[in-house]
Design a protein around this motif. Structure first.
Motif, PDB file in Angstrom:
ATOM      1  N   LEU A 484       0.822  -1.543  -0.311  1.00 19.12           N
ATOM      2  CA  LEU A 484      -0.158  -0.283   0.304  1.00 19.12           C
ATOM      3  C   LEU A 484       1.116   1.077  -0.178  1.00 19.12           C
ATOM      4  CD1 LEU A 484      -2.878   0.472  -0.004  1.00 19.12           C
ATOM      5  CD2 LEU A 484      -2.694   0.877   3.436  1.00 19.12           C
ATOM      6  N   LEU A 485       2.038   1.244   0.907  1.00 20.11           N
ATOM      7  CA  LEU A 485       2.222   2.726   0.747  1.00 20.11           C
ATOM      8  C   LEU A 485       3.132   2.694  -0.253  1.00 20.11           C
ATOM      9  CD1 LEU A 485       4.348   1.778   4.463  1.00 20.11           C
ATOM     10  CD2 LEU A 485       2.700   3.485   3.973  1.00 20.11           C
ATOM     11  N   ALA A 486       4.257   1.642  -1.274  1.00 19.36           N
ATOM     12  CA  ALA A 486       4.871   1.582  -2.348  1.00 19.36           C
ATOM     13  C   ALA A 486       3.788   2.510  -3.146  1.00 19.36           C
ATOM     14  CB  ALA A 486       5.019   0.369  -2.718  1.00 19.36           C
ATOM     15  N   GLU A 487       2.497   1.823  -3.085  1.00 22.23           N
ATOM     16  CA  GLU A 487       1.830   2.681  -4.279  1.00 22.23           C
ATOM     17  C   GLU A 487       1.605   3.621  -4.205  1.00 22.23           C
ATOM     18  OE1 GLU A 487      -1.042   2.973  -7.779  1.00 22.23           O
ATOM     19  OE2 GLU A 487       0.520   1.115  -7.196  1.00 22.23           O
ATOM     20  N   ALA A 488       1.153   4.606  -3.028  1.00 24.24           N
ATOM     21  CA  ALA A 488       1.133   5.726  -2.254  1.00 24.24           C
ATOM     22  C   ALA A 488       2.473   6.916  -2.971  1.00 24.24           C
ATOM     23  CB  ALA A 488       0.683   5.949  -0.727  1.00 24.24           C
ATOM     24  N   TYR A 489       3.738   6.234  -2.409  1.00 28.10           N
ATOM     25  CA  TYR A 489       4.123   7.102  -2.766  1.00 28.10           C
ATOM     26  C   TYR A 489       4.828   6.962  -4.248  1.00 28.10           C
ATOM     27  CZ  TYR A 489       9.479   8.296  -2.896  1.00 28.10           C
ATOM     28  OH  TYR A 489      10.515   9.027  -3.643  1.00 28.10           O
ATOM     29  N   LYS A 490       4.798   6.576  -5.131  1.00 29.74           N
ATOM     30  CA  LYS A 490       3.932   6.693  -6.484  1.00 29.74           C
ATOM     31  C   LYS A 490       2.667   7.833  -6.852  1.00 29.74           C
ATOM     32  CE  LYS A 490       4.820   1.607  -8.435  1.00 29.74           C
ATOM     33  NZ  LYS A 490       4.614   0.409  -8.953  1.00 29.74           N
ATOM     34  N   LEU A 491       1.843   7.465  -5.997  1.00 29.66           N
ATOM     35  CA  LEU A 491       1.062   8.723  -6.085  1.00 29.66           C
ATOM     36  C   LEU A 491       1.385  10.095  -5.810  1.00 29.66           C
ATOM     37  CD1 LEU A 491      -1.778   6.743  -5.421  1.00 29.66           C
ATOM     38  CD2 LEU A 491      -1.315   6.898  -7.558  1.00 29.66           C
ATOM     39  N   LYS A 492       2.585   9.494  -4.647  1.00 32.36           N
ATOM     40  CA  LYS A 492       2.609  11.563  -4.802  1.00 32.36           C
ATOM     41  C   LYS A 492       3.468  11.849  -5.422  1.00 32.36           C
ATOM     42  CE  LYS A 492       6.109  12.726  -0.439  1.00 32.36           C
ATOM     43  NZ  LYS A 492       6.937  12.746   0.226  1.00 32.36           N
ATOM     44  N   TYR A 493       4.600  10.809  -5.781  1.00 35.89           N
ATOM     45  CA  TYR A 493       5.685  11.777  -7.157  1.00 35.89           C
ATOM     46  C   TYR A 493       4.734  11.899  -7.723  1.00 35.89           C
ATOM     47  CZ  TYR A 493      10.284  10.932  -9.319  1.00 35.89           C
ATOM     48  OH  TYR A 493      10.599  11.699 -10.398  1.00 35.89           O
ATOM     49  N   MET A 494       4.150  11.573  -8.070  1.00 34.72           N
ATOM     50  CA  MET A 494       3.448  11.787  -9.859  1.00 34.72           C
ATOM     51  C   MET A 494       2.554  12.856  -9.316  1.00 34.72           C
ATOM     52  SD  MET A 494       1.449   8.936 -11.658  1.00 34.72           S
ATOM     53  CE  MET A 494       0.879   7.926 -10.617  1.00 34.72           C
ATOM     54  N   PHE A 495       2.260  12.911  -7.861  1.00 33.21           N
ATOM     55  CA  PHE A 495       0.488  14.548  -8.412  1.00 33.21           C
ATOM     56  C   PHE A 495       2.021  15.208  -7.129  1.00 33.21           C
ATOM     57  CE2 PHE A 495      -1.789  11.081  -9.783  1.00 33.21           C
ATOM     58  CZ  PHE A 495      -2.491  12.420 -10.965  1.00 33.21           C
ATOM     59  N   ALA A 496       2.629  15.220  -5.981  1.00 30.35           N
ATOM     60  CA  ALA A 496       2.615  16.890  -5.373  1.00 30.35           C
ATOM     61  C   ALA A 496       3.472  17.361  -5.688  1.00 30.35           C
ATOM     62  CB  ALA A 496       3.684  15.376  -3.897  1.00 30.35           C
ATOM     63  N   ASP A 497       4.380  17.270  -6.858  1.00 33.39           N
ATOM     64  CA  ASP A 497       5.066  18.533  -7.460  1.00 33.39           C
ATOM     65  C   ASP A 497       4.191  19.408  -8.574  1.00 33.39           C
ATOM     66  OD1 ASP A 497       7.251  18.062  -6.342  1.00 33.39           O
ATOM     67  OD2 ASP A 497       8.025  16.703  -6.950  1.00 33.39           O
ATOM     68  N   ALA A 498       2.863  18.529  -8.721  1.00 33.36           N
ATOM     69  CA  ALA A 498       1.404  19.455  -9.266  1.00 33.36           C
ATOM     70  C   ALA A 498       0.363  19.543  -9.006  1.00 33.36           C
ATOM     71  CB  ALA A 498       1.467  18.978 -11.271  1.00 33.36           C
ATOM     72  N   PRO A 499       0.455  20.065  -7.727  1.00 32.75           N
ATOM     73  CA  PRO A 499      -0.893  20.330  -6.813  1.00 32.75           C
ATOM     74  C   PRO A 499      -1.629  20.974  -7.426  1.00 32.75           C
ATOM     75  CG  PRO A 499       0.168  21.845  -5.788  1.00 32.75           C
ATOM     76  CD  PRO A 499       1.262  21.067  -7.227  1.00 32.75           C
ATOM     77  N   ARG A 500      -1.959  21.882  -8.989  1.00 32.69           N
ATOM     78  CA  ARG A 500      -2.924  22.180  -9.366  1.00 32.69           C
ATOM     79  C   ARG A 500      -3.790  20.996  -9.612  1.00 32.69           C
ATOM     80  NH1 ARG A 500      -3.094  27.640 -10.208  1.00 32.69           N
ATOM     81  NH2 ARG A 500      -1.225  28.359  -9.713  1.00 32.69           N
ATOM     82  N   HIS A 501      -3.181  19.720 -10.168  1.00 29.17           N
ATOM     83  CA  HIS A 501      -3.861  18.449 -10.724  1.00 29.17           C
ATOM     84  C   HIS A 501      -5.261  18.301  -9.275  1.00 29.17           C
ATOM     85  CE1 HIS A 501      -1.711  18.352 -14.362  1.00 29.17           C
ATOM     86  NE2 HIS A 501      -0.680  17.718 -13.229  1.00 29.17           N
ATOM     87  N   LEU A 502      -4.916  19.044  -8.423  1.00 28.81           N
ATOM     88  CA  LEU A 502      -5.865  17.741  -7.733  1.00 28.81           C
ATOM     89  C   LEU A 502      -7.103  19.495  -6.840  1.00 28.81           C
ATOM     90  CD1 LEU A 502      -4.030  15.767  -4.882  1.00 28.81           C
ATOM     91  CD2 LEU A 502      -5.356  15.378  -7.515  1.00 28.81           C
ATOM     92  N   LEU A 503      -7.071  20.721  -7.635  1.00 32.88           N
ATOM     93  CA  LEU A 503      -7.811  21.638  -7.495  1.00 32.88           C
ATOM     94  C   LEU A 503      -8.902  21.280  -8.204  1.00 32.88           C
ATOM     95  CD1 LEU A 503      -4.880  24.621  -7.149  1.00 32.88           C
ATOM     96  CD2 LEU A 503      -5.695  23.476  -5.340  1.00 32.88           C
ATOM     97  N   LEU A 504      -9.993  21.351  -7.271  1.00 31.99           N
ATOM     98  CA  LEU A 504     -11.205  21.697  -7.982  1.00 31.99           C
ATOM     99  C   LEU A 504     -11.269  23.334  -8.769  1.00 31.99           C
ATOM    100  CD1 LEU A 504     -13.710  20.102  -5.288  1.00 31.99           C
ATOM    101  CD2 LEU A 504     -13.045  19.091  -6.037  1.00 31.99           C
ATOM    102  N   LYS A 505     -12.611  22.781  -9.798  1.00 30.72           N
ATOM    103  CA  LYS A 505     -12.471  23.590 -10.515  1.00 30.72           C
ATOM    104  C   LYS A 505     -13.901  24.516 -10.115  1.00 30.72           C
ATOM    105  CE  LYS A 505      -9.499  22.571 -13.893  1.00 30.72           C
ATOM    106  NZ  LYS A 505      -9.634  21.115 -13.498  1.00 30.72           N
ATOM    107  N   SER A 506     -13.332  25.871 -10.669  1.00 27.44           N
ATOM    108  CA  SER A 506     -14.867  26.688 -10.284  1.00 27.44           C
ATOM    109  C   SER A 506     -15.714  27.058 -10.634  1.00 27.44           C
ATOM    110  CB  SER A 506     -13.957  27.524  -9.220  1.00 27.44           C
ATOM    111  OG  SER A 506     -13.146  28.666 -10.493  1.00 27.44           O
TER     112      SER A 506
END
Length: 506
Positions: A484-506
């Motif tokens: 589980l942690l290995a998979e979570a680390y991959k997701l963090k690697y993909m999205f943590a440096d691109a937080p705009r991907h997780l912002l809701l569209k207003s």
């Protein structure tokens, strides 16, 4: 404040409602123990006519309330070196394949060595060199055998006899050696005059051995300083400070101003980890009462919120293990067998480490719990990007993320996995900067994705929620948490440096 519950008998059961539902991502106040829900239905804005399709939409969402009345209380259901590989270029399938190759090669080498040892022994027998003296003179490292000289002394009163060459368990039984080596690394790090916190985090990420976990957690949480010569003084001062709070505030628990808070604490504590004998002991429950009440008094912006009681448990169990010398399961020990002075140390250390954790996620527990709602929205957007089929399946069946993942955020998955797994998970959370606030989001996404196929097989609202609120994790161990942690680390690697991907569209 209670989280979303699936039972109708709960007093002050949490509810939720949308304000300005046409605005995506708007805050949805969540009511519970401290902020009870409105007693009547929320009225629609005046002058607004409900169209037929809107009525159908409301009827679909009413399915959740109908589901609540048909199911048991979810709160009473009971508890139940990977950083190197967790990157975008390496899937778990690759890891398993590589590991199999390594193990096969290791097995071949072990068999080859065993064959060579047997041939050498046969040659020695032919030459009459099979005496203990000849053995010791012809083999440079007799002490490497599993059990060592002590085993021979215990089994042979006539003195040490070397082990027979028919067994080479020391070749394949390497796990204890790895554990011992890792413990030595921790102890060397603890002994440094000024510990490098980044080195400690890196060492802890893949799991902390039980013997050194209490000290590691105290340092990682910020309770103990990195300077070795200041740790004992800090422990003594902070423990004294905690019991000063007990003397100053604990008698106020029956005053009108605080009576409701203490009543809710008394109500929630018996629900903790009901399968473990330890948490049903009166002495343990009294410790939790004091810890939670003192924390609530010192944090009036949020006060006590249901779910905080669970967050004391891992610290308490880990710090208790420091004082248990035998192999008894900590969760089933009798606390009264420990002296009162030892119990006091465990209580104070648990209070301070829990306080440090909550300092980083306090917006999870203020009015309307905005921190949790933002994380739920972020989880929704993340699943939309990484598992579109699951996302659309939940949408079609009218399942809102708040209905099942509120508890995941409120209790940090403690109600979803066994306590032993929570402790292993927290090794990594404390190794990550803002692990409980930020990394937890990616763990929840990996957790939901792991059961994606199961959820897709459920073809109605009730079946999906029954699954997501009762996931089959009872027999999980470190292996599942590591994956589980290995998979979570991959997701963090993909999205943590691109937080705009997780912002809701207003």
């Amino acid at each position: 404040m209670a989280s979303l519950s699936s039972g109708s008998s709960r007093e002050n059961k949490a509810g939720f409602w949308k304000k300005n539902s046409s605005v995506p991502g708007s805050i949805k106040p969540v009511y519970g123990a401290q902020h009870p829900p409105p007693q009547s239905n929320i009225n629609m804005p005046s002058g607004r006519q409900i169209k037929k399709d809107e009525k159908a939409k409301h009827n679909k969402k009413d399915a959740f309330h109908e589901f609540e009345n048909k199911t048991s209380d979810a709160w009473d259901d009971g508890d139940d070196d990977l950083i190197q590989m967790a990157n975008l270029k390496l899937s778990l399938k690759d890891v398993h394949t590589s590991a199999k190759v390594v193990l096969d090669n290791h097995s071949k080498k072990a068999n080859s060595l065993q064959k060579q040892q047997l041939e050498d022994n046969a040659a020695s027998n032919n030459k009459g060199l099979n005496s203990p003296q000849s053995y010791n003179s012809n083999h440079h490292h007799p002490h490497h055998y599993h059990g060592g000289p002590g085993l021979g002394v215990r089994l042979n009163s006539g003195g040490y006899q070397p082990p027979k060459m028919t067994s080479i368990r020391y070749v394949t039984n390497t796990a204890p050696d790895r554990e011992a080596t890792k413990i030595d690394k921790f102890k060397a790090l603890f002994a440094e005059p000024s510990l490098d916190l980044s080195d400690l985090r890196q060492l802890c990420w893949s799991g902390i051995p039980k013997a050194v976990r209490p000290t590691a957690w105290k340092i990682l949480s910020g309770y103990l300083p990195t300077a070795a010569d200041r740790r004992q003084e800090t422990l003594e001062r902070k423990r004294k400070e905690y019991f000063g709070y007990i003397d100053q505030y604990y008698e106020t628990r029956y005053q009108d101003l605080h009576e409701e808070t203490f009543r809710q604490i008394l109500k929630d504590i018996p629900r903790m980890t009901t399968l473990a004998h330890l948490f049903q002991e009166k002495a343990v429950q009294e410790i939790f009462e004091r810890i939670l009440y003192i924390w609530a008094i010192r944090h009036p912006a949020s006060g006590y919120v249901q779910g905080i009681n669970d967050l004391v448990t891992p610290f308490f169990v880990v710090f208790l293990s420091e004082y248990i010398e035998n192999d008894i399961e900590v969760e089933n020990c009798d606390l009264t067998e420990l002296p009162q002075s030892t119990r006091d140390l465990i209580e104070a250390d648990s209070f301070w480490c829990m306080s440090k954790l909550l300092d980083g996620i306090q917006d999870n527990y203020t009015f309307a719990q905005p921190g949790i709602q933002m994380k739920v929205n972020a989880l929704r957007e993340l699943i939309k990007r990484i598992d579109a089929p699951l996302f659309h399946h939940l949408e079609r069946q009218g399942v809102e993320f708040l209905q099942f993942s509120f508890r995941w955020m409120n209790n940090l998955l403690m109600r979803e996995i066994p306590l032993r797994c929570t402790i292993r998970l927290w090794d990594t959370y404390q190794s990550e900067i803002n692990g409980f606030a930020d990394f937890h989001l990616y763990v929840c996404a990996a957790f939901l994705k792991r059961f994606s196929e199961d959820a897709l097989r459920e073809q109605d609202f009730q079946g999906i929620l029954m699954l997501l609120q009762n996931l089959p994790t009872l027999h999980w161990k470190d292996k599942e948490i590591s994956e589980l942690l290995a998979e979570a680390y991959k997701l963090k690697y993909m999205f943590a440096d691109a937080p705009r991907h997780l912002l809701l569209k207003s």
